[in-house]
Design a protein around this motif. Structure first.
Motif, short mmCIF file in Angstrom:
data_model
loop_
_atom_site.label_atom_id
_atom_site.label_comp_id
_atom_site.label_asym_id
_atom_site.label_seq_id
_atom_site.Cartn_x
_atom_site.Cartn_y
_atom_site.Cartn_z
N GLY A 98 0.83 -1.21 0.00
CA GLY A 98 0.00 0.00 0.00
C GLY A 98 0.86 1.26 0.00
N LYS A 99 1.94 1.24 0.79
CA LYS A 99 2.83 2.42 0.83
C LYS A 99 3.54 2.60 -0.51
CE LYS A 99 3.78 2.64 5.73
NZ LYS A 99 4.01 1.33 6.42
N ARG A 100 4.02 1.46 -1.07
CA ARG A 100 4.74 1.55 -2.35
C ARG A 100 3.84 1.99 -3.49
NH1 ARG A 100 6.93 -4.22 -2.29
NH2 ARG A 100 7.42 -3.83 -4.47
N PHE A 101 2.54 1.74 -3.33
CA PHE A 101 1.58 2.13 -4.38
C PHE A 101 1.63 3.64 -4.62
CE2 PHE A 101 -2.74 3.51 -5.62
CZ PHE A 101 -2.82 2.86 -6.85
N ALA A 102 2.00 4.39 -3.57
CA ALA A 102 2.11 5.84 -3.73
C ALA A 102 3.15 6.21 -4.78
CB ALA A 102 2.44 6.49 -2.39
N ASN A 103 4.11 5.31 -5.02
CA ASN A 103 5.16 5.59 -6.01
C ASN A 103 4.87 4.96 -7.37
OD1 ASN A 103 6.71 6.93 -4.09
ND2 ASN A 103 7.50 4.97 -3.33
N ILE A 104 3.61 4.63 -7.60
CA ILE A 104 3.29 3.99 -8.89
C ILE A 104 3.45 5.02 -10.00
CG2 ILE A 104 0.79 4.47 -9.03
CD1 ILE A 104 1.42 1.00 -9.46
N GLU A 105 3.93 4.51 -11.12
CA GLU A 105 4.20 5.42 -12.22
C GLU A 105 3.27 5.13 -13.39
OE1 GLU A 105 8.25 5.25 -13.43
OE2 GLU A 105 8.03 6.95 -14.80
N LEU A 106 2.56 6.16 -13.81
CA LEU A 106 1.67 6.01 -14.96
C LEU A 106 2.49 6.23 -16.22
CD1 LEU A 106 -1.45 5.69 -15.45
CD2 LEU A 106 -1.49 8.16 -15.75
N LYS A 107 2.53 5.23 -17.10
CA LYS A 107 3.33 5.36 -18.32
C LYS A 107 2.50 5.90 -19.48
CE LYS A 107 7.40 3.47 -17.44
NZ LYS A 107 8.60 3.80 -17.17
N ASP A 108 1.20 5.61 -19.44
CA ASP A 108 0.32 6.03 -20.54
C ASP A 108 -0.34 7.34 -20.14
OD1 ASP A 108 -1.47 6.32 -22.60
OD2 ASP A 108 -2.23 4.26 -22.51
N LYS A 109 -0.06 8.41 -20.89
CA LYS A 109 -0.62 9.72 -20.52
C LYS A 109 -1.70 10.15 -21.51
CE LYS A 109 2.46 9.94 -17.21
NZ LYS A 109 3.58 10.78 -16.91
N SER A 110 -2.23 9.20 -22.25
CA SER A 110 -3.25 9.53 -23.26
C SER A 110 -4.62 9.73 -22.59
CB SER A 110 -3.34 8.41 -24.29
OG SER A 110 -4.46 8.61 -25.12
N ASN A 111 -5.45 10.54 -23.25
CA ASN A 111 -6.81 10.74 -22.74
C ASN A 111 -7.81 9.81 -23.40
OD1 ASN A 111 -6.49 12.87 -20.85
ND2 ASN A 111 -6.02 14.22 -22.58
N VAL A 112 -7.33 8.91 -24.26
CA VAL A 112 -8.23 8.02 -24.98
C VAL A 112 -8.01 6.57 -24.55
CG1 VAL A 112 -9.01 7.26 -27.26
CG2 VAL A 112 -8.08 9.56 -26.98
N TYR A 113 -9.07 5.92 -24.10
CA TYR A 113 -9.06 4.50 -23.71
C TYR A 113 -7.76 4.12 -23.00
CZ TYR A 113 -11.60 0.15 -23.90
OH TYR A 113 -12.35 -0.94 -23.55
N ASN A 114 -7.49 4.79 -21.92
CA ASN A 114 -6.24 4.62 -21.20
C ASN A 114 -6.35 3.47 -20.20
OD1 ASN A 114 -4.00 4.83 -19.53
ND2 ASN A 114 -3.90 7.07 -19.72
N THR A 115 -5.94 2.27 -20.60
CA THR A 115 -6.07 1.11 -19.71
C THR A 115 -4.98 1.08 -18.64
OG1 THR A 115 -4.94 -0.20 -21.42
CG2 THR A 115 -7.33 -0.39 -21.30
N ASP A 116 -3.88 1.80 -18.87
CA ASP A 116 -2.86 1.89 -17.82
C ASP A 116 -3.43 2.63 -16.60
OD1 ASP A 116 -0.34 1.52 -16.72
OD2 ASP A 116 0.46 3.39 -17.54
N LEU A 117 -4.12 3.73 -16.88
CA LEU A 117 -4.78 4.48 -15.80
C LEU A 117 -5.81 3.60 -15.09
CD1 LEU A 117 -5.48 7.12 -14.26
CD2 LEU A 117 -7.07 7.66 -16.10
N LEU A 118 -6.61 2.91 -15.89
CA LEU A 118 -7.63 2.02 -15.33
C LEU A 118 -6.99 1.00 -14.39
CD1 LEU A 118 -10.62 0.91 -15.53
CD2 LEU A 118 -9.76 -0.59 -17.31
#
Lengths: 369, 247
Positions: free
Chosen positions: A269-289
């Motif tokens: 849970g603590k390490r989750f704070a350092n998660i890195e989003l690689k996909d910065k697109s606004n369209v169908y972004n499954t990385d964000l999901l």
């Protein structure tokens, strides 16, 4: 989302394992294959369920015995066989054999065509000629968002239905196909309830409190988009979480295993704070999901562990090696996990409403009267 | 077993950043018991988190992971690596607009499913107290095959007629209409005929049969459409013989 918004999660310690999934993929081989007469064999070709109060093996098939015993008992029996070294080793972990050969090709094609197709495709086994390798797989969460029989939660206007909900038709265990009741009956009730509330409400402007919440949610996502170099990945944390939960909060649990999992999940849970989003697109972004889902799963995992840690008895799918008896006096109660940001959830209890089905002793096989 | 290295050429498209779709190549160490979806998940986890595609069940029942694999409309969860060469080309489904990478826009398809009134239209509505609508196994058998559709849309990607005219109602929706028309509990055939028996319905089909070939569940939409053509032809002659009859 409901948990974080303040609705308790009820009975989260009860997680059902299905005894016959395919190794590796976890694809389910239906209970129907045992209903038709399929048997479970260990590495010696022995119908091991007779060693776990589910026998005698013959005559076969018959109800509430051997392979037609409940899912939790069958999954537990696998665990014991594995400890005794009587399971079969494969590349995807230990398995036992589900043998359908006695049914013959005609019956298998007529009654279990999908099983034959799945087994041939995904494990390269034709059940007409060879037994299918199977193992217990996590299947269903009996617990969930606390709701009443109208699918309503403690937050006005928030309804819940399906596996995410806990209206308590499953108790500490679950019968196959009850998910349909959850969806069809309580899905309809949720819809009707929501429609009633919507029809009676004339608010066109969301209140400023809701506006503020929306801004906060947007802010959290913007922060994810802006953050760089955290280094933690979804797949890395997800795989660690899977192992942690399987090892510490799986078919059998102990105080020590749960405490260890709890510590590990807090770390994740603590390490989750350092998660890195690689996909910065606004369209169908499954990385964000996937990032958002992982965050939610971590909270749910912690609710499962803490609820399981505090239930010092064995009941249904919740089996403690350090408290092997059911304790109706103390624990014939629902657990309720309340969200506390950044900490383990608080657990409270509520009495069980008992109507027609009274709690009794669970007896299968030859022990039945 | 050592994994086999397969080169996946995947069509990428992000409308935010790209003018047109472009191929990107990934080298994936594949286990022989993998399906293509496993390879995509490997890419997503280990090589490139921006790759977008739909999937859910991984066992050919949800119909989400449809894509073109070496030119064939295929469920990626049912396309086994052991059957594929060392180079594999993956594209979004033919005949659908691309939303992002391998994700296509399904609005047109979903609208068509709705247009055929895909629900039971009984002679008389029963209340909850009156119980269920009964049916014998023999009556079920008449249409059971057409209930097996998982809405994977492979048949629309394979259909040359849909490629030619996107207004064609198309295989899965017509097979679904046929499923309800054959249901002994249903009397909605007349209500569906406006769409089903129109020029853009069954009569647009030229019986190439590609839909039935790619169907992962053997639904045979081509068969359904031809059966519906025969029934509609019957209607036409009955109307000639008995003008003004109620069908």
């Amino acid at each position: 989302m409901a948990f974080r918004a303040g609705v308790p999660l009820k009975d989260m310690e009860f997680v059902q394992y299905h005894p016959t999934g395919l190794p590796g993929t976890g694809i389910l081989i239906t209970e129907g294959s045992r209903g038709e007469g399929g048997v479970l064999l260990n590495k010696d070709g022995y119908r091991y369920l007779q060693d776990y109060d589910l026998g005698p093996p013959d005559p076969w098939p018959r109800k509430n015995a051997m392979e037609l015993g409940p899912r939790d008992r069958l999954s537990q029996a696998f665990w014991h066989e594995q400890k005794k070294g009587r399971t079969i080793k494969t590349l995807h972990g230990d398995v036992v054999h589900l043998d359908l050969r006695a049914l013959g090709e005609k019956k298998i094609n007529e009654r279990l065509p999908m099983v034959r197709d799945l087994a041939k495709s995904y494990v390269g086994v034709d059940p007409v000629y060879a037994p299918i390798p199977v193992r217990p797989v996590v299947h269903y969460t009996m617990g969930g968002i606390d709701s009443n029989i109208d699918a309503a939660t403690s937050i006005e206007g928030l309804f819940t239905a399906g596996e995410c909900a806990c209206v308590s038709i499953n108790g500490a265990n679950r019968l196959g196909s009850n998910s349909l009741t959850e969806l069809l009956v309580f899905g309809a009730r949720a819809g009707q309830g929501a429609a009633r509330i919507a029809a009676g409400s004339h608010k066109t402007n969301p209140g400023s409190a809701i506006q503020k919440q929306a801004e906060a949610a947007e802010g959290r996502i913007k922060k994810l988009f802006g953050a760089n170099g955290g280094g933690e990945t979804v797949s890395g944390l997800r795989d660690e979480m899977n192992t942690t939960m399987e090892e510490g909060a799986g078919i059998y649990r102990t105080d020590a295993s749960l405490r260890q999992s709890c510590e590990k999940m807090n770390d994740i849970g603590k390490r989750f704070a350092n998660i890195e989003l690689k996909d910065k697109s606004n369209v169908y972004n499954t990385d964000l999901l996937h990032v958002l889902e992982l965050g939610a799963m971590i909270d749910v995992a912690r609710a499962i562990i803490v609820s399981a840690l505090q239930r010092k008895e064995s009941r249904g799918s919740h089996q403690r090696l350090d408290f092997i008896k059911r304790d109706d006096k103390t624990y014939l109660r629902h657990s309720l996990a309340h969200y506390v940001p950044g900490q383990d959830p608080d657990i409270t209890y509520r009495d069980v409403v008992i109507t027609r089905s009274k709690p009794g002793t669970r007896v299968y096989g030859g022990g039945q009267k | 077993m050592t994994p086999r290295r397969i080169e996946f050429e995947i069509l990428r498209y992000d409308p935010d950043k790209m003018q047109k779709p472009e191929f990107q190549t990934y080298l994936v160490p594949c286990e022989e018991d993998w399906v293509v979806l496993d390879a995509l998940n490997y890419i997503k986890d280990e090589l490139d988190r921006t790759l977008s595609y739909r999937w859910s069940c991984h066992m050919a029942v949800c119909g989400s992971c449809s894509m073109m694999i070496n030119g064939e409309p295929t469920l990626s969860c049912k396309s086994f690596v052991r059957d594929l060469p060392n180079q594999v080309c993956i594209e979004p489904l033919n005949n659908f607009p691309i939303e992002r990478d391998l994700v296509v826009v399904l609005d047109d398809f979903l609208g068509k499913l709705n247009s055929v009134k895909p629900y039971l239209i009984p002679r008389e509505k029963k209340s909850l107290e009156e119980g269920v609508y009964l049916q014998s196994p023999a009556q079920l058998k008449k249409f059971k095959q057409f209930t097996l559709c998982i809405n994977c849309t492979l048949c629309y990607a394979a259909c040359p007629q849909y490629a030619h005219d996107e207004n064609f109602v198309g295989p899965a929706a017509l097979a679904l209409a046929h499923r309800y028309n054959l249901d002994s509990r249903d009397v909605g055939r007349t209500a569906r005929q406006d769409v089903v028996a129109s020029n853009l319905g069954i009569w647009e089909c030229s019986f190439v049969g590609a839909c039935s070939e790619v169907c992962p569940h053997g639904v045979d939409p081509a068969g359904a459409i031809q059966q519906a053509k025969i029934a509609s032809t019957g209607d036409y002659f009955m109307d000639l013989i008995l003008p003004g009859r109620k069908s």
